[in-house]
Scaffold this motif. Structure first.
Motif, PDB file in Angstrom:
ATOM      1  N   ILE A 130       0.841  -4.823  -6.458  1.00  0.00           N
ATOM      2  CA  ILE A 130       0.076  -4.060  -7.381  1.00  0.00           C
ATOM      3  C   ILE A 130       0.830  -2.619  -7.328  1.00  0.00           C
ATOM      4  O   ILE A 130       1.053  -1.879  -6.296  1.00  0.00           O
ATOM      5  CB  ILE A 130      -1.272  -3.893  -6.910  1.00  0.00           C
ATOM      6  CG1 ILE A 130      -2.369  -5.091  -6.731  1.00  0.00           C
ATOM      7  CG2 ILE A 130      -1.892  -2.812  -7.922  1.00  0.00           C
ATOM      8  CD1 ILE A 130      -2.248  -5.671  -7.888  1.00  0.00           C
ATOM      9  N   GLY A 131       1.594  -2.457  -8.508  1.00  0.00           N
ATOM     10  CA  GLY A 131       1.949  -1.113  -8.574  1.00  0.00           C
ATOM     11  C   GLY A 131       3.342  -0.975  -7.729  1.00  0.00           C
ATOM     12  O   GLY A 131       3.382  -0.132  -6.775  1.00  0.00           O
ATOM     13  N   SER A 132       4.191  -1.848  -8.123  1.00  0.00           N
ATOM     14  CA  SER A 132       5.456  -2.064  -7.323  1.00  0.00           C
ATOM     15  C   SER A 132       6.220  -0.515  -7.169  1.00  0.00           C
ATOM     16  O   SER A 132       6.990  -0.318  -6.357  1.00  0.00           O
ATOM     17  CB  SER A 132       6.321  -3.162  -7.717  1.00  0.00           C
ATOM     18  OG  SER A 132       6.556  -2.752  -8.969  1.00  0.00           O
ATOM     19  N   GLY A 133       6.112   0.153  -8.433  1.00  0.00           N
ATOM     20  CA  GLY A 133       6.826   1.171  -8.412  1.00  0.00           C
ATOM     21  C   GLY A 133       5.890   2.571  -8.059  1.00  0.00           C
ATOM     22  O   GLY A 133       6.265   3.620  -8.304  1.00  0.00           O
ATOM     23  N   SER A 134       4.753   2.290  -7.575  1.00  0.00           N
ATOM     24  CA  SER A 134       3.575   3.539  -7.079  1.00  0.00           C
ATOM     25  C   SER A 134       3.816   4.050  -6.097  1.00  0.00           C
ATOM     26  O   SER A 134       4.607   3.593  -5.039  1.00  0.00           O
ATOM     27  CB  SER A 134       2.127   2.858  -7.365  1.00  0.00           C
ATOM     28  OG  SER A 134       1.963   2.144  -8.737  1.00  0.00           O
ATOM     29  N   PRO A 135       3.003   5.052  -5.924  1.00  0.00           N
ATOM     30  CA  PRO A 135       3.222   5.941  -4.402  1.00  0.00           C
ATOM     31  C   PRO A 135       2.750   4.978  -3.440  1.00  0.00           C
ATOM     32  O   PRO A 135       1.729   4.225  -3.514  1.00  0.00           O
ATOM     33  CB  PRO A 135       2.111   7.041  -4.611  1.00  0.00           C
ATOM     34  CG  PRO A 135       2.129   7.344  -6.176  1.00  0.00           C
ATOM     35  CD  PRO A 135       2.464   6.011  -6.741  1.00  0.00           C
ATOM     36  N   PRO A 136       2.847   5.149  -2.039  1.00  0.00           N
ATOM     37  CA  PRO A 136       2.848   4.037  -1.085  1.00  0.00           C
ATOM     38  C   PRO A 136       1.295   4.202  -0.566  1.00  0.00           C
ATOM     39  O   PRO A 136       0.745   5.425  -0.938  1.00  0.00           O
ATOM     40  CB  PRO A 136       3.788   4.502   0.155  1.00  0.00           C
ATOM     41  CG  PRO A 136       3.865   5.950  -0.120  1.00  0.00           C
ATOM     42  CD  PRO A 136       4.146   6.126  -1.730  1.00  0.00           C
ATOM     43  N   VAL A 137       0.732   3.276  -0.065  1.00  0.00           N
ATOM     44  CA  VAL A 137      -0.608   3.271   0.365  1.00  0.00           C
ATOM     45  C   VAL A 137      -0.726   3.379   1.888  1.00  0.00           C
ATOM     46  O   VAL A 137       0.233   2.838   2.649  1.00  0.00           O
ATOM     47  CB  VAL A 137      -1.439   1.770  -0.308  1.00  0.00           C
ATOM     48  CG1 VAL A 137      -0.802   0.708   0.095  1.00  0.00           C
ATOM     49  CG2 VAL A 137      -2.907   2.170   0.054  1.00  0.00           C
ATOM     50  N   TRP A 138      -1.850   3.802   2.254  1.00  0.00           N
ATOM     51  CA  TRP A 138      -2.245   3.861   3.667  1.00  0.00           C
ATOM     52  C   TRP A 138      -3.608   3.416   3.886  1.00  0.00           C
ATOM     53  O   TRP A 138      -4.337   4.452   3.311  1.00  0.00           O
ATOM     54  CB  TRP A 138      -1.767   5.285   4.243  1.00  0.00           C
ATOM     55  CG  TRP A 138      -2.026   5.397   5.558  1.00  0.00           C
ATOM     56  CD1 TRP A 138      -1.410   5.053   6.915  1.00  0.00           C
ATOM     57  CD2 TRP A 138      -3.267   5.950   6.390  1.00  0.00           C
ATOM     58  NE1 TRP A 138      -1.842   5.138   7.996  1.00  0.00           N
ATOM     59  CE2 TRP A 138      -2.967   5.845   7.768  1.00  0.00           C
ATOM     60  CE3 TRP A 138      -4.453   6.597   5.962  1.00  0.00           C
ATOM     61  CZ2 TRP A 138      -3.831   6.358   8.611  1.00  0.00           C
ATOM     62  CZ3 TRP A 138      -5.644   7.046   6.801  1.00  0.00           C
ATOM     63  CH2 TRP A 138      -5.156   6.780   8.248  1.00  0.00           C
ATOM     64  N   GLY A 139      -3.707   2.380   4.471  1.00  0.00           N
ATOM     65  CA  GLY A 139      -5.159   1.986   4.840  1.00  0.00           C
ATOM     66  C   GLY A 139      -5.773   1.316   3.819  1.00  0.00           C
ATOM     67  O   GLY A 139      -5.181   0.873   2.682  1.00  0.00           O
ATOM     68  N   SER A 140      -7.118   1.264   3.650  1.00  0.00           N
ATOM     69  CA  SER A 140      -7.968   0.431   2.585  1.00  0.00           C
ATOM     70  C   SER A 140      -8.141   1.286   1.577  1.00  0.00           C
ATOM     71  O   SER A 140      -8.517   2.260   1.521  1.00  0.00           O
ATOM     72  CB  SER A 140      -9.267  -0.088   3.287  1.00  0.00           C
ATOM     73  OG  SER A 140      -9.017  -0.487   4.508  1.00  0.00           O
ATOM     74  N   PRO A 141      -7.968   0.622   0.262  1.00  0.00           N
ATOM     75  CA  PRO A 141      -8.424   1.182  -0.841  1.00  0.00           C
ATOM     76  C   PRO A 141      -9.985   1.553  -1.012  1.00  0.00           C
ATOM     77  O   PRO A 141     -10.625   0.990  -0.380  1.00  0.00           O
ATOM     78  CB  PRO A 141      -8.091   0.388  -2.116  1.00  0.00           C
ATOM     79  CG  PRO A 141      -7.206  -0.548  -1.570  1.00  0.00           C
ATOM     80  CD  PRO A 141      -7.571  -0.672   0.032  1.00  0.00           C
ATOM     81  N   ALA A 142     -10.556   2.473  -1.714  1.00  0.00           N
ATOM     82  CA  ALA A 142     -11.730   2.920  -2.269  1.00  0.00           C
ATOM     83  C   ALA A 142     -12.098   1.917  -3.017  1.00  0.00           C
ATOM     84  O   ALA A 142     -11.444   1.271  -3.728  1.00  0.00           O
ATOM     85  CB  ALA A 142     -11.896   4.270  -2.522  1.00  0.00           C
TER      86      ALA A 142
END
Length: 294
Positions: A206-218
């Motif tokens: 999901i969102g391969s060019g998006s800002p990186p994710v840390w932890g579980s999404p809300a």
């Protein structure tokens, strides 16, 4: 909403769910005096859990019991649901309305707390072959969680059967972590490599060019922007908030650019074309040891 002191818990035990009514237990407005000098406070050690029927949620305490926090007669009250047989609660409750709550236990199984029409009862729902390794979540009436084999698993509350949904193609040291999150983009799961994947019959990033994710999404929720869109939010490794929408576009919230920081929609969401845009910011810190409770 009040502390789970020994005094509060003993009052709950004296007036449990089968006796609770208009005069039910109420948390003290201020600190509750301990019954003895060495009285410990029983702490809530999980997140708030899912809202059931609009008026209650279920949390895990440090001693392994499940507590219900419910609004009755305009006030919040505590209800002690105790522990599952021969084990202890490790996460907050995921709910299937109108009467079922699901938790991971400390021995890596899934337990159901259900109202049977007369009283609350515990049911052992078992586990995948390698155990339950995340907080359970519910989407479309189905339970999703991570197993000890690193895969996403699904359980049907009706049959209590288990189905492995596998895992996406990951890097050599990358794995799924946190808790899954059902959404309009599929069941979302973050990785230790700061990527986000979704499963809606098959895996995709999901969102391969998006800002990186840390932890579980809300949890998925509507936004008060002019388009009235629905999306999910997540946090980056350097502590910024990102909103992700169904078309793959993202919005990076920056409190320095608005008067109040967070409460109003100020800019049109934009798609992040490359990772270059976020790599110019301070280097993300490496993720900590993935949590197994929530």
């Amino acid at each position: 909403m009040g502390d789970l002191t020994r005094a509060v818990i003993e009052q709950a035990a004296a007036n449990p769910w089968w006796k609770t009514g208009a005069t039910s237990l109420r948390a003290a407005a201020g600190p509750t005096a301990a019954l003895a000098a060495d009285d410990p406070v029983t702490r809530v050690v999980t997140n708030g859990g899912d809202l059931l029927n609009g008026d209650r949620f279920f949390v895990g305490a440090a001693d392994g019991r499940l507590f219900e926090r419910r609004r009755l007669g305009g006030v919040w009250v505590w209800r002690d649901h105790g522990t599952p047989p021969n084990t202890a609660v490790a996460t907050s409750g995921a709910v299937v309305p109108p009467d079922r709550v699901y938790v991971r236990t400390r021995d890596s199984r899934l337990f159901e707390r259900r109202w049977d029409g007369d009283r609350w009862v515990w049911n052992d729902c078992g586990a995948p072959p390698t155990g339950v390794h995340s907080r359970p979540v519910v989407g479309n009436g189905l339970i999703h969680l991570l197993g000890g084999d690193g895969a996403l698993w699904r359980s049907d509350p009706g049959t209590r059967g288990w189905t492995s949904l596998g895992a996406p193609a990951l890097g050599a040291s990358e794995r799924l972590w946190g808790s899954p999150r059902p959404s309009l983009l599929g069941v979302l799961v973050a990785t230790t490599g700061n990527r986000l994947f979704g499963h809606d019959g098959q895996w995709r990033q999901i969102g391969s060019g998006s800002p990186p994710v840390w932890g579980s999404p809300a949890a998925q929720h509507p936004y008060q922007d002019p388009a009235g869109r629905v999306g999910i939010s997540y946090v980056t490794p350097d502590g910024r908030l990102v909103s992700l929408f169904g078309d793959g576009s993202t919005y990076l919230h920056d409190p320095r650019r608005t008067a109040d920081g967070w409460s109003r929609w100020r800019r049109t969401p934009r798609r992040w074309a490359t990772r270059r845009s976020w790599r110019s910011s301070p280097s993300p810190r490496p993720p900590p040891t993935p949590p197994t409770s929530g």
